[in-house]
Motif scaffolding. Sequence first.
Motif, PDB file in Angstrom:
ATOM      1  N   PHE A 242     -28.192   2.657  -3.045  1.00 40.08           N
ATOM      2  CA  PHE A 242     -27.018   1.874  -3.441  1.00 40.08           C
ATOM      3  C   PHE A 242     -27.243   1.096  -4.738  1.00 40.08           C
ATOM      4  CE2 PHE A 242     -26.351   2.172   1.231  1.00 40.08           C
ATOM      5  CZ  PHE A 242     -25.139   2.858   1.189  1.00 40.08           C
ATOM      6  N   ILE A 243     -28.491   0.942  -5.161  1.00 37.20           N
ATOM      7  CA  ILE A 243     -28.769   0.232  -6.418  1.00 37.20           C
ATOM      8  C   ILE A 243     -28.283   1.044  -7.617  1.00 37.20           C
ATOM      9  CG2 ILE A 243     -30.579  -0.719  -7.894  1.00 37.20           C
ATOM     10  CD1 ILE A 243     -32.128  -1.443  -5.387  1.00 37.20           C
ATOM     11  N   PRO A 244     -28.714   2.318  -7.785  1.00 34.11           N
ATOM     12  CA  PRO A 244     -28.138   3.096  -8.894  1.00 34.11           C
ATOM     13  C   PRO A 244     -26.646   3.352  -8.728  1.00 34.11           C
ATOM     14  CG  PRO A 244     -29.527   4.473  -7.486  1.00 34.11           C
ATOM     15  CD  PRO A 244     -29.759   3.064  -7.077  1.00 34.11           C
ATOM     16  N   ALA A 245     -26.176   3.424  -7.483  1.00 33.94           N
ATOM     17  CA  ALA A 245     -24.736   3.601  -7.266  1.00 33.94           C
ATOM     18  C   ALA A 245     -23.957   2.396  -7.788  1.00 33.94           C
ATOM     19  CB  ALA A 245     -24.450   3.814  -5.789  1.00 33.94           C
ATOM     20  N   SER A 246     -24.495   1.196  -7.581  1.00 34.41           N
ATOM     21  CA  SER A 246     -23.843  -0.008  -8.100  1.00 34.41           C
ATOM     22  C   SER A 246     -23.844  -0.018  -9.624  1.00 34.41           C
ATOM     23  CB  SER A 246     -24.545  -1.259  -7.562  1.00 34.41           C
ATOM     24  OG  SER A 246     -24.472  -1.313  -6.150  1.00 34.41           O
ATOM     25  N   LEU A 247     -24.934   0.425 -10.217  1.00 38.45           N
ATOM     26  CA  LEU A 247     -25.005   0.475 -11.680  1.00 38.45           C
ATOM     27  C   LEU A 247     -23.992   1.459 -12.259  1.00 38.45           C
ATOM     28  CD1 LEU A 247     -28.894   0.394 -12.147  1.00 38.45           C
ATOM     29  CD2 LEU A 247     -27.290  -1.470 -12.548  1.00 38.45           C
ATOM     30  N   LEU A 248     -23.801   2.593 -11.578  1.00 36.95           N
ATOM     31  CA  LEU A 248     -22.844   3.588 -12.058  1.00 36.95           C
ATOM     32  C   LEU A 248     -21.398   3.152 -11.857  1.00 36.95           C
ATOM     33  CD1 LEU A 248     -24.552   6.895 -10.830  1.00 36.95           C
ATOM     34  CD2 LEU A 248     -24.376   6.062 -13.183  1.00 36.95           C
ATOM     35  N   SER A 249     -21.193   2.195 -10.964  1.00 37.95           N
ATOM     36  CA  SER A 249     -19.828   1.734 -10.693  1.00 37.95           C
ATOM     37  C   SER A 249     -19.253   0.899 -11.822  1.00 37.95           C
ATOM     38  CB  SER A 249     -19.802   0.913  -9.390  1.00 37.95           C
ATOM     39  OG  SER A 249     -20.149   1.717  -8.283  1.00 37.95           O
ATOM     40  N   ILE A 250     -20.028   0.701 -12.873  1.00 32.32           N
ATOM     41  CA  ILE A 250     -19.512  -0.016 -14.028  1.00 32.32           C
ATOM     42  C   ILE A 250     -18.480   0.818 -14.779  1.00 32.32           C
ATOM     43  CG2 ILE A 250     -21.201   0.782 -15.712  1.00 32.32           C
ATOM     44  CD1 ILE A 250     -21.380  -2.072 -16.766  1.00 32.32           C
ATOM     45  N   VAL A 251     -18.497   2.126 -14.556  1.00 30.90           N
ATOM     46  CA  VAL A 251     -17.517   3.010 -15.196  1.00 30.90           C
ATOM     47  C   VAL A 251     -16.131   2.662 -14.659  1.00 30.90           C
ATOM     48  CG1 VAL A 251     -16.801   5.402 -15.540  1.00 30.90           C
ATOM     49  CG2 VAL A 251     -19.250   4.819 -15.443  1.00 30.90           C
ATOM     50  N   PRO A 252     -15.172   2.362 -15.535  1.00 26.62           N
ATOM     51  CA  PRO A 252     -13.856   1.884 -15.087  1.00 26.62           C
ATOM     52  C   PRO A 252     -12.903   2.996 -14.657  1.00 26.62           C
ATOM     53  CG  PRO A 252     -13.937   1.877 -17.463  1.00 26.62           C
ATOM     54  CD  PRO A 252     -15.298   2.318 -17.002  1.00 26.62           C
ATOM     55  N   ILE A 253     -13.373   3.876 -13.790  1.00 33.38           N
ATOM     56  CA  ILE A 253     -12.542   4.962 -13.262  1.00 33.38           C
ATOM     57  C   ILE A 253     -12.612   4.886 -11.742  1.00 33.38           C
ATOM     58  CG2 ILE A 253     -12.146   7.447 -13.192  1.00 33.38           C
ATOM     59  CD1 ILE A 253     -13.577   7.655 -15.878  1.00 33.38           C
TER      60      ILE A 253
ATOM     61  N   ILE B  93     -11.486   6.738  -9.208  1.00 35.97           N
ATOM     62  CA  ILE B  93     -11.883   7.914  -8.434  1.00 35.97           C
ATOM     63  C   ILE B  93     -13.377   8.164  -8.579  1.00 35.97           C
ATOM     64  CG2 ILE B  93     -11.339   9.488 -10.329  1.00 35.97           C
ATOM     65  CD1 ILE B  93     -10.959  10.129  -6.520  1.00 35.97           C
ATOM     66  N   PHE B  94     -13.926   7.877  -9.749  1.00 37.36           N
ATOM     67  CA  PHE B  94     -15.360   8.052  -9.969  1.00 37.36           C
ATOM     68  C   PHE B  94     -16.151   7.070  -9.097  1.00 37.36           C
ATOM     69  CE2 PHE B  94     -19.269   6.898 -12.258  1.00 37.36           C
ATOM     70  CZ  PHE B  94     -19.867   8.137 -12.355  1.00 37.36           C
ATOM     71  N   ARG B  95     -15.665   5.848  -8.965  1.00 40.26           N
ATOM     72  CA  ARG B  95     -16.342   4.862  -8.127  1.00 40.26           C
ATOM     73  C   ARG B  95     -16.327   5.283  -6.657  1.00 40.26           C
ATOM     74  NH1 ARG B  95     -13.533  -0.449 -10.952  1.00 40.26           N
ATOM     75  NH2 ARG B  95     -14.902  -0.534 -12.784  1.00 40.26           N
ATOM     76  N   TRP B  96     -15.223   5.850  -6.211  1.00 43.68           N
ATOM     77  CA  TRP B  96     -15.163   6.325  -4.836  1.00 43.68           C
ATOM     78  C   TRP B  96     -16.146   7.482  -4.611  1.00 43.68           C
ATOM     79  CZ3 TRP B  96     -13.727   4.163  -0.628  1.00 43.68           C
ATOM     80  CH2 TRP B  96     -12.707   3.212  -0.604  1.00 43.68           C
ATOM     81  N   VAL B  97     -16.262   8.365  -5.582  1.00 41.12           N
ATOM     82  CA  VAL B  97     -17.208   9.488  -5.457  1.00 41.12           C
ATOM     83  C   VAL B  97     -18.640   8.969  -5.394  1.00 41.12           C
ATOM     84  CG1 VAL B  97     -18.146  11.512  -6.638  1.00 41.12           C
ATOM     85  CG2 VAL B  97     -15.673  11.155  -6.540  1.00 41.12           C
TER      86      VAL B  97
ATOM     87  N   LEU C 292     -22.336   5.088   6.581  1.00 41.55           N
ATOM     88  CA  LEU C 292     -21.193   5.410   5.723  1.00 41.55           C
ATOM     89  C   LEU C 292     -20.245   4.217   5.615  1.00 41.55           C
ATOM     90  CD1 LEU C 292     -20.125   9.073   6.622  1.00 41.55           C
ATOM     91  CD2 LEU C 292     -21.159   8.258   4.492  1.00 41.55           C
ATOM     92  N   GLY C 293     -20.066   3.516   6.721  1.00 36.61           N
ATOM     93  CA  GLY C 293     -19.218   2.334   6.704  1.00 36.61           C
ATOM     94  C   GLY C 293     -19.727   1.264   5.753  1.00 36.61           C
ATOM     95  N   LEU C 294     -21.057   1.139   5.655  1.00 39.22           N
ATOM     96  CA  LEU C 294     -21.633   0.181   4.713  1.00 39.22           C
ATOM     97  C   LEU C 294     -21.273   0.545   3.283  1.00 39.22           C
ATOM     98  CD1 LEU C 294     -23.526  -2.256   4.173  1.00 39.22           C
ATOM     99  CD2 LEU C 294     -25.417  -0.603   4.068  1.00 39.22           C
ATOM    100  N   ALA C 295     -21.297   1.839   2.959  1.00 40.69           N
ATOM    101  CA  ALA C 295     -20.940   2.291   1.613  1.00 40.69           C
ATOM    102  C   ALA C 295     -19.469   2.003   1.304  1.00 40.69           C
ATOM    103  CB  ALA C 295     -21.229   3.780   1.472  1.00 40.69           C
ATOM    104  N   VAL C 296     -18.600   2.241   2.270  1.00 38.49           N
ATOM    105  CA  VAL C 296     -17.175   1.963   2.075  1.00 38.49           C
ATOM    106  C   VAL C 296     -16.938   0.470   1.882  1.00 38.49           C
ATOM    107  CG1 VAL C 296     -14.902   2.078   3.163  1.00 38.49           C
ATOM    108  CG2 VAL C 296     -16.461   4.017   3.350  1.00 38.49           C
ATOM    109  N   LEU C 297     -17.628  -0.349   2.662  1.00 33.21           N
ATOM    110  CA  LEU C 297     -17.490  -1.796   2.535  1.00 33.21           C
ATOM    111  C   LEU C 297     -17.981  -2.275   1.175  1.00 33.21           C
ATOM    112  CD1 LEU C 297     -16.586  -4.282   4.154  1.00 33.21           C
ATOM    113  CD2 LEU C 297     -18.943  -4.516   4.946  1.00 33.21           C
ATOM    114  N   LEU C 298     -19.061  -1.673   0.700  1.00 29.17           N
ATOM    115  CA  LEU C 298     -19.582  -2.017  -0.623  1.00 29.17           C
ATOM    116  C   LEU C 298     -18.555  -1.714  -1.712  1.00 29.17           C
ATOM    117  CD1 LEU C 298     -21.988  -2.858  -2.468  1.00 29.17           C
ATOM    118  CD2 LEU C 298     -22.692  -0.451  -2.418  1.00 29.17           C
ATOM    119  N   LYS C 299     -17.913  -0.556  -1.607  1.00 28.03           N
ATOM    120  CA  LYS C 299     -16.905  -0.177  -2.596  1.00 28.03           C
ATOM    121  C   LYS C 299     -15.666  -1.085  -2.521  1.00 28.03           C
ATOM    122  CE  LYS C 299     -14.150   2.047  -5.341  1.00 28.03           C
ATOM    123  NZ  LYS C 299     -13.078   1.031  -5.211  1.00 28.03           N
ATOM    124  N   LEU C 300     -15.178  -1.345  -1.338  1.00 32.38           N
ATOM    125  CA  LEU C 300     -13.942  -2.112  -1.191  1.00 32.38           C
ATOM    126  C   LEU C 300     -14.111  -3.569  -1.617  1.00 32.38           C
ATOM    127  CD1 LEU C 300     -12.563  -0.771   2.216  1.00 32.38           C
ATOM    128  CD2 LEU C 300     -11.745  -0.232  -0.089  1.00 32.38           C
TER     129      LEU C 300
END
Length: 293
Positions: free
Chosen positions: A221-232, A234-238, A278-286
Amino acid sequence: MMSGGGYSSLDDPKASGSVPAATGPDPPAIRFAESNLQTFPPPDARGKISGAYRLPTDADDTFSSKAGGGGAGGGGRGGGAGSDDAAQGGWFRIFSVAAYKPYFDVDTSDVVERIWESVFPFRGTFTEKTSENPDLYGPFWTCTTLIFVAASIATFVTYLSHKWHKKEWNYDINLVTWSAGLFYGYVTFVPLLLYVILKYFSAPAGLVQLWCLYGYSLFIFIPASLLSIVPIEIFRWVIAGVAGFMSATFVAVNLRAHIVNSGERWFLIVAGIFLLQLGLAVLLKLYFFTITV
């Protein structure tokens, strides 16, 4: 006889009715030992409470037969010395830092290797490699790093979004506190709950090893958080979905071989572990990466 309203003195000590004075050495003085609360329980006491303390071992709560000696002693490195020190400290040593020192007896190569294992979740060899020396050092710093990375990136993304729309932006300190509560709470209480469930189904697992497994599972989830800086969006959900799938697979695959011994309901337990991750990942995104301006 009486003389002048008083008693007359008896000059003759051998006279009838007189009591000779006691002679001989003085009686020994009685001394009481000083009370010292710091020496409780006594060092020589024995029993279920005051006897010498040993670190708890998971002889029947491990993924392999060798893990019983390593689970509590911290493996081959430093385990024996830690047990000897604990035996000398008494039962209250459980509240000291030294009692938990074996669980932090790892070096950089060990932590890097275990992180690398979490990135390739289908191998399923993590529990085997950590059975003799599960650590809490890597899980602690993985979780702590994720807390600050998620809060920082979420703050930065929110800032950029407000500046892009020319809106006023205010820093939200709650991102840090909620991040700490979410990840520290998850990595602490979910393995504890799983430990109790596996005990109930007669497939006990070492609690420290479960903490170790779940702690390293959060690294992705650390690199996933770093990649979430992209302002798209659908990309963040992926990114969140892929990270959640990899983390859930890592935990489920490594526990499957052990949980399969719990009977016919092993599949439900593994499925529950997978869906919870998986629920933890969804909560992180939301919560962290859903931007509203």
